[in-house]
Scaffold this motif. Structure first.
Motif, PDB file in Angstrom:
ATOM      1  N   SER A   1       1.383  -1.294  -0.441  1.00 20.57           N
ATOM      2  CA  SER A   1      -0.097  -0.123   0.080  1.00 20.57           C
ATOM      3  C   SER A   1       0.901   1.019   0.259  1.00 20.57           C
ATOM      4  CB  SER A   1      -0.797   0.373   0.759  1.00 20.57           C
ATOM      5  OG  SER A   1       0.118   0.410   2.488  1.00 20.57           O
ATOM      6  N   LYS A   2       1.847   1.169  -0.100  1.00 26.06           N
ATOM      7  CA  LYS A   2       2.943   2.508   0.257  1.00 26.06           C
ATOM      8  C   LYS A   2       3.498   2.579  -0.911  1.00 26.06           C
ATOM      9  CE  LYS A   2       3.626   2.022   4.647  1.00 26.06           C
ATOM     10  NZ  LYS A   2       2.224   1.801   4.694  1.00 26.06           N
ATOM     11  N   VAL A   3       3.946   1.321  -1.615  1.00 26.80           N
ATOM     12  CA  VAL A   3       5.160   2.086  -3.287  1.00 26.80           C
ATOM     13  C   VAL A   3       4.061   2.393  -3.996  1.00 26.80           C
ATOM     14  CG1 VAL A   3       5.913   0.297  -3.388  1.00 26.80           C
ATOM     15  CG2 VAL A   3       4.525  -0.477  -4.447  1.00 26.80           C
ATOM     16  N   PRO A   4       3.998   3.552  -5.328  1.00 20.75           N
ATOM     17  CA  PRO A   4       3.128   4.239  -6.379  1.00 20.75           C
ATOM     18  C   PRO A   4       3.475   3.226  -7.061  1.00 20.75           C
ATOM     19  CG  PRO A   4       5.995   4.945  -6.111  1.00 20.75           C
ATOM     20  CD  PRO A   4       5.658   3.953  -5.049  1.00 20.75           C
ATOM     21  N   VAL A   5       2.346   3.494  -7.548  1.00 26.31           N
ATOM     22  CA  VAL A   5       1.968   2.995  -8.964  1.00 26.31           C
ATOM     23  C   VAL A   5       2.350   3.069 -10.345  1.00 26.31           C
ATOM     24  CG1 VAL A   5       0.084   2.354 -10.655  1.00 26.31           C
ATOM     25  CG2 VAL A   5      -0.102   2.340  -8.064  1.00 26.31           C
ATOM     26  N   LEU A   6       3.063   2.499 -11.002  1.00 28.20           N
ATOM     27  CA  LEU A   6       3.768   2.730 -11.888  1.00 28.20           C
ATOM     28  C   LEU A   6       3.600   1.978 -13.566  1.00 28.20           C
ATOM     29  CD1 LEU A   6       7.490   1.392 -11.102  1.00 28.20           C
ATOM     30  CD2 LEU A   6       6.939   3.743 -10.998  1.00 28.20           C
ATOM     31  N   PRO A   7       3.982   3.020 -14.063  1.00 25.94           N
ATOM     32  CA  PRO A   7       2.808   2.661 -15.824  1.00 25.94           C
ATOM     33  C   PRO A   7       3.413   1.189 -16.473  1.00 25.94           C
ATOM     34  CG  PRO A   7       3.514   5.219 -15.219  1.00 25.94           C
ATOM     35  CD  PRO A   7       4.283   4.201 -14.762  1.00 25.94           C
ATOM     36  N   ASN A   8       3.302   1.039 -16.670  1.00 28.85           N
ATOM     37  CA  ASN A   8       2.844  -1.246 -17.296  1.00 28.85           C
ATOM     38  C   ASN A   8       3.824  -1.412 -16.393  1.00 28.85           C
ATOM     39  OD1 ASN A   8       2.269   0.047 -20.318  1.00 28.85           O
ATOM     40  ND2 ASN A   8       4.658   1.082 -19.941  1.00 28.85           N
ATOM     41  N   PHE A   9       3.775  -1.642 -14.985  1.00 26.01           N
ATOM     42  CA  PHE A   9       3.762  -2.418 -13.491  1.00 26.01           C
ATOM     43  C   PHE A   9       3.133  -3.371 -13.363  1.00 26.01           C
ATOM     44  CE2 PHE A   9       8.380  -0.685 -14.947  1.00 26.01           C
ATOM     45  CZ  PHE A   9       8.727  -1.768 -14.703  1.00 26.01           C
ATOM     46  N   SER A  10       1.427  -2.973 -13.200  1.00 26.28           N
ATOM     47  CA  SER A  10       0.591  -3.241 -12.475  1.00 26.28           C
ATOM     48  C   SER A  10       0.734  -5.166 -12.874  1.00 26.28           C
ATOM     49  CB  SER A  10      -0.552  -3.088 -14.078  1.00 26.28           C
ATOM     50  OG  SER A  10      -0.850  -3.799 -14.455  1.00 26.28           O
ATOM     51  N   TRP A  11       1.216  -5.555 -13.275  1.00 19.46           N
ATOM     52  CA  TRP A  11       1.438  -7.007 -13.572  1.00 19.46           C
ATOM     53  C   TRP A  11       2.499  -7.953 -11.850  1.00 19.46           C
ATOM     54  CZ3 TRP A  11       7.323  -8.235 -13.618  1.00 19.46           C
ATOM     55  CH2 TRP A  11       7.624  -8.084 -14.353  1.00 19.46           C
ATOM     56  N   VAL A  12       3.574  -6.752 -11.462  1.00 18.16           N
ATOM     57  CA  VAL A  12       4.048  -7.187 -10.144  1.00 18.16           C
ATOM     58  C   VAL A  12       3.078  -7.143  -8.850  1.00 18.16           C
ATOM     59  CG1 VAL A  12       6.301  -6.137  -8.881  1.00 18.16           C
ATOM     60  CG2 VAL A  12       5.991  -5.832 -11.466  1.00 18.16           C
ATOM     61  N   LYS A  13       3.154  -8.366  -8.092  1.00 18.88           N
ATOM     62  CA  LYS A  13       2.689  -8.428  -7.352  1.00 18.88           C
ATOM     63  C   LYS A  13       3.325  -8.984  -6.279  1.00 18.88           C
ATOM     64  CE  LYS A  13      -1.370  -7.834  -9.971  1.00 18.88           C
ATOM     65  NZ  LYS A  13      -1.872  -6.856  -9.949  1.00 18.88           N
ATOM     66  N   PRO A  14       3.032  -8.353  -4.841  1.00 19.60           N
ATOM     67  CA  PRO A  14       3.557  -8.748  -3.926  1.00 19.60           C
ATOM     68  C   PRO A  14       3.287 -10.194  -3.544  1.00 19.60           C
ATOM     69  CG  PRO A  14       2.148  -6.539  -3.335  1.00 19.60           C
ATOM     70  CD  PRO A  14       1.892  -7.421  -4.656  1.00 19.60           C
ATOM     71  N   CYS A  15       4.823 -10.882  -3.326  1.00 17.81           N
ATOM     72  CA  CYS A  15       5.027 -12.367  -3.321  1.00 17.81           C
ATOM     73  C   CYS A  15       5.789 -13.269  -1.877  1.00 17.81           C
ATOM     74  CB  CYS A  15       5.392 -12.830  -4.945  1.00 17.81           C
ATOM     75  SG  CYS A  15       6.695 -12.551  -5.403  1.00 17.81           S
ATOM     76  N   VAL A  16       6.429 -11.865  -1.214  1.00 22.33           N
ATOM     77  CA  VAL A  16       7.380 -12.128  -0.268  1.00 22.33           C
ATOM     78  C   VAL A  16       6.850 -11.318   1.186  1.00 22.33           C
ATOM     79  CG1 VAL A  16       9.904 -11.286   0.052  1.00 22.33           C
ATOM     80  CG2 VAL A  16       9.086 -12.556  -1.899  1.00 22.33           C
ATOM     81  N   SER A  17       7.085 -11.981   2.032  1.00 20.94           N
ATOM     82  CA  SER A  17       7.107 -11.539   3.714  1.00 20.94           C
ATOM     83  C   SER A  17       8.462 -10.832   3.698  1.00 20.94           C
ATOM     84  CB  SER A  17       6.563 -12.765   4.125  1.00 20.94           C
ATOM     85  OG  SER A  17       6.693 -11.670   5.572  1.00 20.94           O
ATOM     86  N   ALA A  18       8.090 -10.022   4.783  1.00 23.34           N
ATOM     87  CA  ALA A  18       9.419  -9.351   5.336  1.00 23.34           C
ATOM     88  C   ALA A  18      10.214  -9.980   5.824  1.00 23.34           C
ATOM     89  CB  ALA A  18       9.643  -7.648   5.612  1.00 23.34           C
TER      90      ALA A  18
END
Length: 177
Positions: free
Chosen positions: A10-27
């Motif tokens: 929820s804190k990272v900006p939305v980048l054009p053409n990168f909507s395919w990048v989804k969170p998949c790792v826990s800190a």
């Protein structure tokens, strides 16, 4: 990495053409080894998220064998999950790997760097590897390019179970069956 962390989604900006990048790792599933030259915001975020990290001061103090023992214990306590190793060549001291875009003095030695890969290989859980920050255009000499590339190859070979016989990147033997 921040784009891949669930905790920062929820804190990272939305980048054009990168909507395919989804969170998949826990800190909590991350371990950093050989950190130096962090900016204050990076340090704050890592501390806030509880990321396991070993600075170069800790590597010097504990020794790489103890760091890897603690790393493997930490990861195994989280279950026998596959390990993805993302190896930044700039973790190795630029005296050994000068062909990188972000050289910072005081990094891992060649032997410490290879030891990390050899130990992760022995877990049987290493499932993916990426080697980043190798940039031959950033070296001032052919010798620097060769040293960086030879080191990167040695690190990758360690991941695949090759063991050192000596101190040179080409001094390897195959694991016994």
């Amino acid at each position: 990495m921040s784009y891949l962390l669930h905790e920062l989604h929820s804190k990272v900006p939305v980048l054009p053409n990168f909507s395919w990048v989804k969170p998949c790792v826990s800190a909590r599933d991350l371990v950093y080894i050989g950190l130096r030259d962090l900016d204050p915001s990076e340090h704050y975020i890592m501390k806030m998220l509880g990321v396991k990290a070993f600075s170069m001061s800790e590597v010097d103090h504990l020794g790489i064998a103890k760091v890897m023992e603690q790393t493997c214990d930490y990861l195994s306590a989280r279950g026998n999950n596959p390990i993805h190793l993302s190896y930044d060549i700039d973790a190795i001291d630029p005296a050994v790997t000068p062909a990188t875009g972000t050289p910072v003095v005081g990094g891992l030695t060649y032997r410490e760097g290879v030891y990390i890969t050899e130990q992760l290989s022995t877990t049987g859980l290493l499932s993916a590897i990426d080697m980043v920050e190798v940039n031959p255009l950033r070296s001032h000499s052919e010798e620097g390019v060769c040293s960086t590339v030879d080191t990167a190859v040695a690190l990758l070979l360690g991941c695949f179970g090759k063991r050192r016989e000596g101190n040179h990147p080409r001094d390897y033997s195959l694991p016994l069956p």
